[in-house]
Motif scaffolding. Structure first.
Motif, PDB file in Angstrom:
ATOM      1  N   THR A 168       4.306  27.233  55.528  1.00 21.18           N
ATOM      2  CA  THR A 168       4.596  25.861  53.483  1.00 21.18           C
ATOM      3  C   THR A 168       3.141  25.994  53.457  1.00 21.18           C
ATOM      4  O   THR A 168       2.613  25.788  52.623  1.00 21.18           O
ATOM      5  CB  THR A 168       4.903  25.244  54.163  1.00 21.18           C
ATOM      6  N   TRP A 169       2.371  27.340  54.483  1.00 20.48           N
ATOM      7  CA  TRP A 169       0.731  26.845  54.308  1.00 20.48           C
ATOM      8  C   TRP A 169       0.459  27.461  52.945  1.00 20.48           C
ATOM      9  O   TRP A 169      -0.917  27.279  52.618  1.00 20.48           O
ATOM     10  CB  TRP A 169      -0.286  28.169  55.299  1.00 20.48           C
ATOM     11  N   ASP A 170       1.386  28.453  51.907  1.00 22.58           N
ATOM     12  CA  ASP A 170       0.461  28.595  51.343  1.00 22.58           C
ATOM     13  C   ASP A 170       1.782  28.535  49.403  1.00 22.58           C
ATOM     14  O   ASP A 170       1.906  29.076  48.438  1.00 22.58           O
ATOM     15  CB  ASP A 170       0.568  30.554  50.747  1.00 22.58           C
ATOM     16  N   LYS A 171       2.669  27.472  50.184  1.00 20.76           N
ATOM     17  CA  LYS A 171       3.740  26.624  49.185  1.00 20.76           C
ATOM     18  C   LYS A 171       2.947  26.210  47.849  1.00 20.76           C
ATOM     19  O   LYS A 171       1.990  25.472  48.237  1.00 20.76           O
ATOM     20  CB  LYS A 171       3.591  25.691  49.882  1.00 20.76           C
ATOM     21  N   PRO A 172       3.117  26.172  46.548  1.00 22.96           N
ATOM     22  CA  PRO A 172       3.018  25.765  45.691  1.00 22.96           C
ATOM     23  C   PRO A 172       3.168  24.107  46.034  1.00 22.96           C
ATOM     24  O   PRO A 172       3.970  23.767  47.096  1.00 22.96           O
ATOM     25  CB  PRO A 172       3.481  26.200  45.011  1.00 22.96           C
ATOM     26  N   SER A 173       1.833  23.401  45.442  1.00 27.84           N
ATOM     27  CA  SER A 173       2.394  22.208  45.644  1.00 27.84           C
ATOM     28  C   SER A 173       3.447  21.631  45.015  1.00 27.84           C
ATOM     29  O   SER A 173       3.542  21.534  43.482  1.00 27.84           O
ATOM     30  CB  SER A 173       1.029  20.946  44.526  1.00 27.84           C
ATOM     31  N   PHE A 174       3.972  20.330  45.332  1.00 28.05           N
ATOM     32  CA  PHE A 174       5.264  19.497  44.713  1.00 28.05           C
ATOM     33  C   PHE A 174       5.117  18.469  44.440  1.00 28.05           C
ATOM     34  O   PHE A 174       4.773  17.538  45.786  1.00 28.05           O
ATOM     35  CB  PHE A 174       6.394  20.763  45.879  1.00 28.05           C
ATOM     36  N   ALA A 175       5.313  17.611  43.489  1.00 26.24           N
ATOM     37  CA  ALA A 175       5.762  16.077  43.870  1.00 26.24           C
ATOM     38  C   ALA A 175       7.630  16.179  43.300  1.00 26.24           C
ATOM     39  O   ALA A 175       7.883  16.853  41.981  1.00 26.24           O
ATOM     40  CB  ALA A 175       4.918  15.629  42.709  1.00 26.24           C
ATOM     41  N   CYS A 176       7.274  14.731  43.221  1.00 27.46           N
ATOM     42  CA  CYS A 176       9.391  14.572  42.914  1.00 27.46           C
ATOM     43  C   CYS A 176       9.417  14.370  41.086  1.00 27.46           C
ATOM     44  O   CYS A 176       8.713  14.109  40.645  1.00 27.46           O
ATOM     45  CB  CYS A 176       9.614  13.604  43.251  1.00 27.46           C
ATOM     46  N   LEU A 177      10.938  14.955  41.172  1.00 28.56           N
ATOM     47  CA  LEU A 177      10.937  15.613  39.608  1.00 28.56           C
ATOM     48  C   LEU A 177      10.836  14.071  38.785  1.00 28.56           C
ATOM     49  O   LEU A 177      10.136  14.031  37.233  1.00 28.56           O
ATOM     50  CB  LEU A 177      12.358  15.975  39.483  1.00 28.56           C
ATOM     51  N   ALA A 178      10.818  13.070  39.475  1.00 27.03           N
ATOM     52  CA  ALA A 178      10.171  11.737  37.849  1.00 27.03           C
ATOM     53  C   ALA A 178       8.390  11.967  37.576  1.00 27.03           C
ATOM     54  O   ALA A 178       8.786  11.853  36.478  1.00 27.03           O
ATOM     55  CB  ALA A 178      10.500  10.711  38.712  1.00 27.03           C
ATOM     56  N   SER A 179       8.495  12.455  38.666  1.00 28.73           N
ATOM     57  CA  SER A 179       6.515  13.311  37.645  1.00 28.73           C
ATOM     58  C   SER A 179       6.750  13.621  36.452  1.00 28.73           C
ATOM     59  O   SER A 179       5.774  13.847  35.874  1.00 28.73           O
ATOM     60  CB  SER A 179       5.690  13.543  38.864  1.00 28.73           C
ATOM     61  N   ARG A 180       7.742  14.519  36.491  1.00 30.12           N
ATOM     62  CA  ARG A 180       7.578  15.164  35.015  1.00 30.12           C
ATOM     63  C   ARG A 180       7.451  14.112  33.190  1.00 30.12           C
ATOM     64  O   ARG A 180       7.841  14.740  32.537  1.00 30.12           O
ATOM     65  CB  ARG A 180       8.901  16.085  34.848  1.00 30.12           C
ATOM     66  N   PHE A 181       8.146  12.888  33.884  1.00 28.04           N
ATOM     67  CA  PHE A 181       8.101  12.193  32.538  1.00 28.04           C
ATOM     68  C   PHE A 181       7.211  11.277  31.948  1.00 28.04           C
ATOM     69  O   PHE A 181       6.214  10.636  33.171  1.00 28.04           O
ATOM     70  CB  PHE A 181       9.408  11.056  33.157  1.00 28.04           C
ATOM     71  N   PRO A 182       6.316  11.307  30.825  1.00 27.81           N
ATOM     72  CA  PRO A 182       5.691  10.175  30.361  1.00 27.81           C
ATOM     73  C   PRO A 182       6.370   8.983  30.822  1.00 27.81           C
ATOM     74  O   PRO A 182       7.169   8.656  30.660  1.00 27.81           O
ATOM     75  CB  PRO A 182       5.368  10.488  28.475  1.00 27.81           C
ATOM     76  N   TYR A 183       5.629   7.751  31.052  1.00 30.89           N
ATOM     77  CA  TYR A 183       5.793   6.431  31.617  1.00 30.89           C
ATOM     78  C   TYR A 183       5.843   6.040  30.568  1.00 30.89           C
ATOM     79  O   TYR A 183       5.862   6.455  29.052  1.00 30.89           O
ATOM     80  CB  TYR A 183       4.448   5.715  32.117  1.00 30.89           C
ATOM     81  N   GLY A 184       6.893   5.361  30.600  1.00 36.88           N
ATOM     82  CA  GLY A 184       7.654   4.488  29.372  1.00 36.88           C
ATOM     83  C   GLY A 184       9.267   5.792  28.651  1.00 36.88           C
ATOM     84  O   GLY A 184      10.060   4.673  28.338  1.00 36.88           O
ATOM     85  N   GLU A 185       9.451   6.360  29.269  1.00 39.07           N
ATOM     86  CA  GLU A 185      10.837   7.713  29.094  1.00 39.07           C
ATOM     87  C   GLU A 185      11.196   7.100  29.121  1.00 39.07           C
ATOM     88  O   GLU A 185      10.839   7.591  31.051  1.00 39.07           O
ATOM     89  CB  GLU A 185      10.265   9.139  28.567  1.00 39.07           C
ATOM     90  N   ALA A 186      12.453   6.921  29.554  1.00 36.01           N
ATOM     91  CA  ALA A 186      14.146   6.569  30.761  1.00 36.01           C
ATOM     92  C   ALA A 186      13.913   7.936  30.852  1.00 36.01           C
ATOM     93  O   ALA A 186      13.674   9.084  30.864  1.00 36.01           O
ATOM     94  CB  ALA A 186      14.871   6.214  30.091  1.00 36.01           C
ATOM     95  N   ILE A 187      14.645   7.400  32.910  1.00 38.51           N
ATOM     96  CA  ILE A 187      13.845   8.513  33.599  1.00 38.51           C
ATOM     97  C   ILE A 187      16.044   8.391  33.878  1.00 38.51           C
ATOM     98  O   ILE A 187      17.001   8.099  34.003  1.00 38.51           O
ATOM     99  CB  ILE A 187      14.045   8.189  35.223  1.00 38.51           C
ATOM    100  N   THR A 188      16.559   9.859  33.812  1.00 38.80           N
ATOM    101  CA  THR A 188      18.061  10.011  34.147  1.00 38.80           C
ATOM    102  C   THR A 188      18.316  10.892  35.216  1.00 38.80           C
ATOM    103  O   THR A 188      17.558  11.763  34.957  1.00 38.80           O
ATOM    104  CB  THR A 188      18.715  10.079  32.525  1.00 38.80           C
TER     105      THR A 188
END
Length: 278
Positions: A168-188
């Motif tokens: 993983t030394w050069d693995k791209p940064s990752f964050a949970c998929l919920a972080s792809r949503f604008p705040y206030g837009e419902a997550i489904t």
């Protein structure tokens, strides 16, 4: 001994002092490094606990499981239903706190059941520079952040991971998929899968550091600017558009500023940050 090695030794000493740990393990750069060191220091007194949830892609779960199997590390899969956490689906500015509080609470309970002294997680000192309300949950639950305590930066973790021959030394940064949503837009569940499939396609096409942000039925692709020409090549552009349409997107756009972490935080006001600051 240079400064990086001094920090590495401080990390090892800190983990040894804990005696036994449950490592919140996602398979990313930081948590993989932390788990490897914890296992090296504590052996079978270090247990990996990995969430199984809708906002955690299947490919990441497989990679995390493969790493544990390869290195003989005990791993526990922790079912997590963040979509059932009160307030999470509404995606407020403190969404990360709600999720982390629920997940880390589960991990703490599992650690207690197994007689482990502490729960540790993989944030580093660079994480202090962004809006991260999830750190409030870390503090409230008494979860330990050994990489931060040792003063390790992301770059130092990558360099040490390379020296240790971690994949993983050069693995791209990752964050949970919920972080792809604008705040206030419902997550489904449906939209989480749309994002997972879209990002999976871009990974298959060789784009390493990227995000697919979702705005209703619009996909906003963030890539490193150097990768723009490759995406815009006629065959690739058409393939991405057609596939994204089949996943449920109506429109597909390229963000001209390019990839950056936390781009959804750009919409937050100063008051939002103060009220939900980590």
């Amino acid at each position: 001994m240079d400064l990086r090695q001094e920090k590495y030794q401080a990390l090892r000493d800190g983990l040894a002092a804990l005696g036994s740990v449950a490592v919140a393990f996602s398979g990313g750069v930081d948590s993989t490094f932390l788990l490897w060191v914890a296992h090296d220091v504590l052996e079978d007194r270090a247990v990996a606990i990995t969430a199984s949830s809708g906002s955690f892609p299947e490919r990441e779960r497989r990679e995390a499981a493969d790493f544990c199997t390869e290195h003989g590390i005990s791993q526990v899969i922790c079912p997590s239903s963040e979509l059932d956490t009160e307030g999470f689906r509404q995606n407020p500015p403190n969404r990360c706190y709600l999720c982390k509080r629920a997940l880390l609470g589960q991990i703490c309970a599992l650690a207690q059941e197994r007689g482990l002294n502490a729960v540790v997680e993989g944030s580093n000192v660079d994480d202090d520079g962004d809006y991260r309300p999830g750190m409030q949950a870390v503090r409230e639950l008494g979860v330990v952040s050994p990489l931060r305590q040792a003063g390790l930066t992301k770059q130092e973790i990558r360099l040490l991971s390379k020296e240790l021959d971690l994949p993983t030394w050069d693995k791209p940064s990752f964050a949970c998929l919920a972080s792809r949503f604008p705040y206030g837009e419902a997550i489904t569940e449906e939209k989480l899968r749309m994002v997972e499939r879209a990002e999976g396609l871009l990974l298959e096409l060789g784009f390493r550091q990227m995000r697919v942000r979702i705005h209703g039925k619009i996909a906003r692709i963030e890539l490193l600017p150097k990768d723009f020409p490759r995406l815009l090549a006629e065959d690739t552009r058409r393939l991405v558009y057609d596939r994204f349409k089949s996943y449920g997107f109506t429109y597909v756009a390229l963000d001209l500023l390019g990839y950056r972490t936390g781009s959804m935080n750009e919409t937050l006001s100063a008051e939002d940050r103060r009220n939900n600051d980590a």
